[in-house]
Write an enzyme that holds these catalytic residues in place. Sequence first.
Site, PDB file in Angstrom:
ATOM      1  N   ASP A  14      21.588  64.508  74.080  1.00 50.92           N
ATOM      2  CA  ASP A  14      22.451  65.672  73.838  1.00 50.92           C
ATOM      3  C   ASP A  14      23.810  65.471  74.524  1.00 50.92           C
ATOM      4  O   ASP A  14      24.851  65.804  73.966  1.00 50.92           O
ATOM      5  CB  ASP A  14      21.764  66.941  74.365  1.00 50.92           C
ATOM      6  CG  ASP A  14      20.348  67.058  73.832  1.00 50.92           C
ATOM      7  OD1 ASP A  14      20.200  67.256  72.628  1.00 50.92           O
ATOM      8  OD2 ASP A  14      19.389  66.897  74.617  1.00 50.92           O
TER       9      ASP A  14
ATOM     10  N   HIS B  53      15.894  70.825  75.867  1.00 50.66           N
ATOM     11  CA  HIS B  53      16.264  69.962  74.736  1.00 50.66           C
ATOM     12  C   HIS B  53      15.836  70.699  73.464  1.00 50.66           C
ATOM     13  O   HIS B  53      14.778  70.430  72.890  1.00 50.66           O
ATOM     14  CB  HIS B  53      15.577  68.595  74.828  1.00 50.66           C
ATOM     15  CG  HIS B  53      15.789  67.787  73.564  1.00 50.66           C
ATOM     16  ND1 HIS B  53      17.024  67.306  73.186  1.00 50.66           N
ATOM     17  CD2 HIS B  53      14.937  67.414  72.575  1.00 50.66           C
ATOM     18  CE1 HIS B  53      16.917  66.678  72.025  1.00 50.66           C
ATOM     19  NE2 HIS B  53      15.658  66.735  71.636  1.00 50.66           N
TER      20      HIS B  53
HETATM   21  P1  NAD Z   1       7.069  58.659  65.419  1.00 49.57           P
HETATM   22  O1  NAD Z   1       6.231  59.653  64.702  1.00 49.57           O
HETATM   23  O2  NAD Z   1       7.717  57.557  64.629  1.00 49.57           O
HETATM   24  O3  NAD Z   1       6.218  57.969  66.569  1.00 49.57           O
HETATM   25  C1  NAD Z   1       5.390  58.680  67.420  1.00 49.57           C
HETATM   26  C2  NAD Z   1       4.279  57.754  67.832  1.00 49.57           C
HETATM   27  O4  NAD Z   1       3.483  58.423  68.793  1.00 49.57           O
HETATM   28  C3  NAD Z   1       3.350  57.374  66.658  1.00 49.57           C
HETATM   29  O5  NAD Z   1       3.183  55.978  66.629  1.00 49.57           O
HETATM   30  C4  NAD Z   1       2.055  58.101  67.005  1.00 49.57           C
HETATM   31  O6  NAD Z   1       0.904  57.407  66.565  1.00 49.57           O
HETATM   32  C5  NAD Z   1       2.133  58.124  68.539  1.00 49.57           C
HETATM   33  N1  NAD Z   1       1.269  59.096  69.159  1.00 49.57           N
HETATM   34  C6  NAD Z   1       0.916  60.329  68.745  1.00 49.57           C
HETATM   35  N2  NAD Z   1       0.047  60.898  69.610  1.00 49.57           N
HETATM   36  C7  NAD Z   1      -0.129  60.015  70.618  1.00 49.57           C
HETATM   37  C8  NAD Z   1      -0.916  60.017  71.789  1.00 49.57           C
HETATM   38  N3  NAD Z   1      -1.696  61.045  72.087  1.00 49.57           N
HETATM   39  N4  NAD Z   1      -0.862  58.929  72.597  1.00 49.57           N
HETATM   40  C9  NAD Z   1      -0.086  57.872  72.285  1.00 49.57           C
HETATM   41  N5  NAD Z   1       0.663  57.803  71.168  1.00 49.57           N
HETATM   42  C10 NAD Z   1       0.647  58.864  70.353  1.00 49.57           C
HETATM   43  O7  NAD Z   1       8.142  59.516  66.209  1.00 49.57           O
HETATM   44  P2  NAD Z   1       9.494  58.989  66.862  1.00 49.57           P
HETATM   45  O8  NAD Z   1      10.585  59.152  65.876  1.00 49.57           O
HETATM   46  O9  NAD Z   1       9.251  57.673  67.475  1.00 49.57           O
HETATM   47  O10 NAD Z   1       9.750  60.103  67.973  1.00 49.57           O
HETATM   48  C11 NAD Z   1       8.918  60.196  69.088  1.00 49.57           C
HETATM   49  C12 NAD Z   1       9.090  61.551  69.736  1.00 49.57           C
HETATM   50  O11 NAD Z   1      10.386  61.669  70.311  1.00 49.57           O
HETATM   51  C13 NAD Z   1       8.975  62.756  68.794  1.00 49.57           C
HETATM   52  O12 NAD Z   1       8.266  63.787  69.468  1.00 49.57           O
HETATM   53  C14 NAD Z   1      10.413  63.187  68.580  1.00 49.57           C
HETATM   54  O13 NAD Z   1      10.503  64.560  68.224  1.00 49.57           O
HETATM   55  C15 NAD Z   1      10.969  62.917  69.942  1.00 49.57           C
HETATM   56  N6  NAD Z   1      12.415  62.787  70.064  1.00 49.57           N
HETATM   57  C16 NAD Z   1      12.980  63.339  71.167  1.00 49.57           C
HETATM   58  C17 NAD Z   1      14.334  63.200  71.399  1.00 49.57           C
HETATM   59  C18 NAD Z   1      14.960  63.765  72.652  1.00 49.57           C
HETATM   60  O14 NAD Z   1      16.184  63.666  72.786  1.00 49.57           O
HETATM   61  N7  NAD Z   1      14.223  64.347  73.590  1.00 49.57           N
HETATM   62  C19 NAD Z   1      15.112  62.502  70.476  1.00 49.57           C
HETATM   63  C20 NAD Z   1      14.499  61.928  69.369  1.00 49.57           C
HETATM   64  C21 NAD Z   1      13.132  62.054  69.178  1.00 49.57           C
HETATM   65  C1  LMR Z   2      16.656  65.044  68.341  1.00 47.08           C
HETATM   66  O1  LMR Z   2      17.295  65.744  69.143  1.00 47.08           O
HETATM   67  O2  LMR Z   2      17.194  64.216  67.599  1.00 47.08           O
HETATM   68  C2  LMR Z   2      15.159  65.219  68.237  1.00 47.08           C
HETATM   69  O3  LMR Z   2      14.665  65.891  69.352  1.00 47.08           O
HETATM   70  C3  LMR Z   2      14.813  65.929  66.968  1.00 47.08           C
HETATM   71  C4  LMR Z   2      13.323  66.013  66.764  1.00 47.08           C
HETATM   72  O4  LMR Z   2      12.852  67.148  66.512  1.00 47.08           O
HETATM   73  O5  LMR Z   2      12.647  64.994  66.850  1.00 47.08           O
END
Ligand code: NAD
Ligand code: LMR
Length: 345
Positions: free
Chosen positions: A165, A193
């Site tokens: 962010d 977030h």
């Molecule tokens: P994704 O769905 O491609 O990957 C998530 C992975 O986590 C998958 O491989 C899934 O099998 C695994 N998983 C699910 N439950 C699990 C568990 N109990 N133990 C271990 N692994 C597990 O998602 P992504 O695009 O890689 O995003 C990951 C996370 O990050 C999401 O929650 C997304 O919303 C979040 N995110 C946060 C931010 C931030 O700024 N905070 C930014 C982008 C994404």
């Molecule tokens: C982001 O800020 O890009 C992610 O947290 C969005 C999401 O819900 O995975």
Amino acid sequence: MSVITKKNEPVRVCVTGAAGQLAYSLLLNLARGVVFGEDTPVILQLLDINPGMESLNGVRMELEDSALPLLAGVVCTSDPEVAFTGAQAAIFLGAMPRRPGMERSDLLKANAKIFREQGEAMNRVASPDIKCVVVGNPANTNALILSKYAPRVPKENITALTRLDANRARNQIALRAGVSVDRTLDVLIWGNHSATQYPDVSHATIVCAETGARRPVSEVITDTEWLHGEFIETVQQRGAAILAARKLSSAMSAAKAVADHMRDWWMGSEREGELVSMAVPSDGSYGIAEGLIFSFPVRCPGGGKYEIVQGLEISDFSRGKLQKTEAELISERDEALACVAADSA
Ligand code: NAD
Ligand code: LMR
């Protein structure tokens, strides 16, 4: 003359959700020295759930084929105890995504269960000084649950990611001011977030390329309506905008932000004294309820330390924004704690 450089002891880094798309953009950076140092090898301890194991094995092959001198080992597992054994750093990407028709309480419940199990495993087998950053959403509240179930790990070692962010906010300011992003400093994110986060430029400056002098952002961008309106909303909604465009959540920029967060914490910020944003346990600073995982301005001097910056002036406008995001975090906390309590009953 030897071409092999002397290296430090390897750092064990656990990454959960390691078969996912964010991990795919992140892992190479972890094994390339940009986060833990150019002389520090890493052992990647990669966790995913059983259905992800085949794909995770492909990721392992690619890591190995990248011929990385700092990659001292790769462990792929669906067992949290294996993944956390001896880990000195952990990046929590694995979380339950929100599915169509899913209530917010169902999402909090599913994630509270995941972070409880992982907290318990980490508590048993990780290095007691492990540094954690939670990225899987709802990141702040997942971090709070993780901390509750890992009492052996110091509370301040469990953080959540708001650096993405902050990077987004810097980019918006740089675009508006017509400067490169490295000339924007101390752009802050407060709170959750989520769409209630508060991107704040009241302490931010723009560096003059010629003299190095700093000018407050509000002197360079005089359109207060934009600063208080469109700027804040654009940053708050950026994750949703990327999701709508890609049909996948941000991954490349999120991976860069994870690397920024962990590098600053581990090795110190690139610019000495720079204010960066990290969601960390509140110690009551700025009147925020103690224990919430709240994004504050912090300084990272290096050596695995950070400190919440004290004494920044908070205007009435800012205070209202802080209270809104704090209220959301309190309600998420109460709901998530009720879920884990019901689960244990
Ligand atoms: P994704 O769905 O491609 O990957 C998530 C992975 O986590 C998958 O491989 C899934 O099998 C695994 N998983 C699910 N439950 C699990 C568990 N109990 N133990 C271990 N692994 C597990 O998602 P992504 O695009 O890689 O995003 C990951 C996370 O990050 C999401 O929650 C997304 O919303 C979040 N995110 C946060 C931010 C931030 O700024 N905070 C930014 C982008 C994404
Ligand atoms: C982001 O800020 O890009 C992610 O947290 C969005 C999401 O819900 O995975």
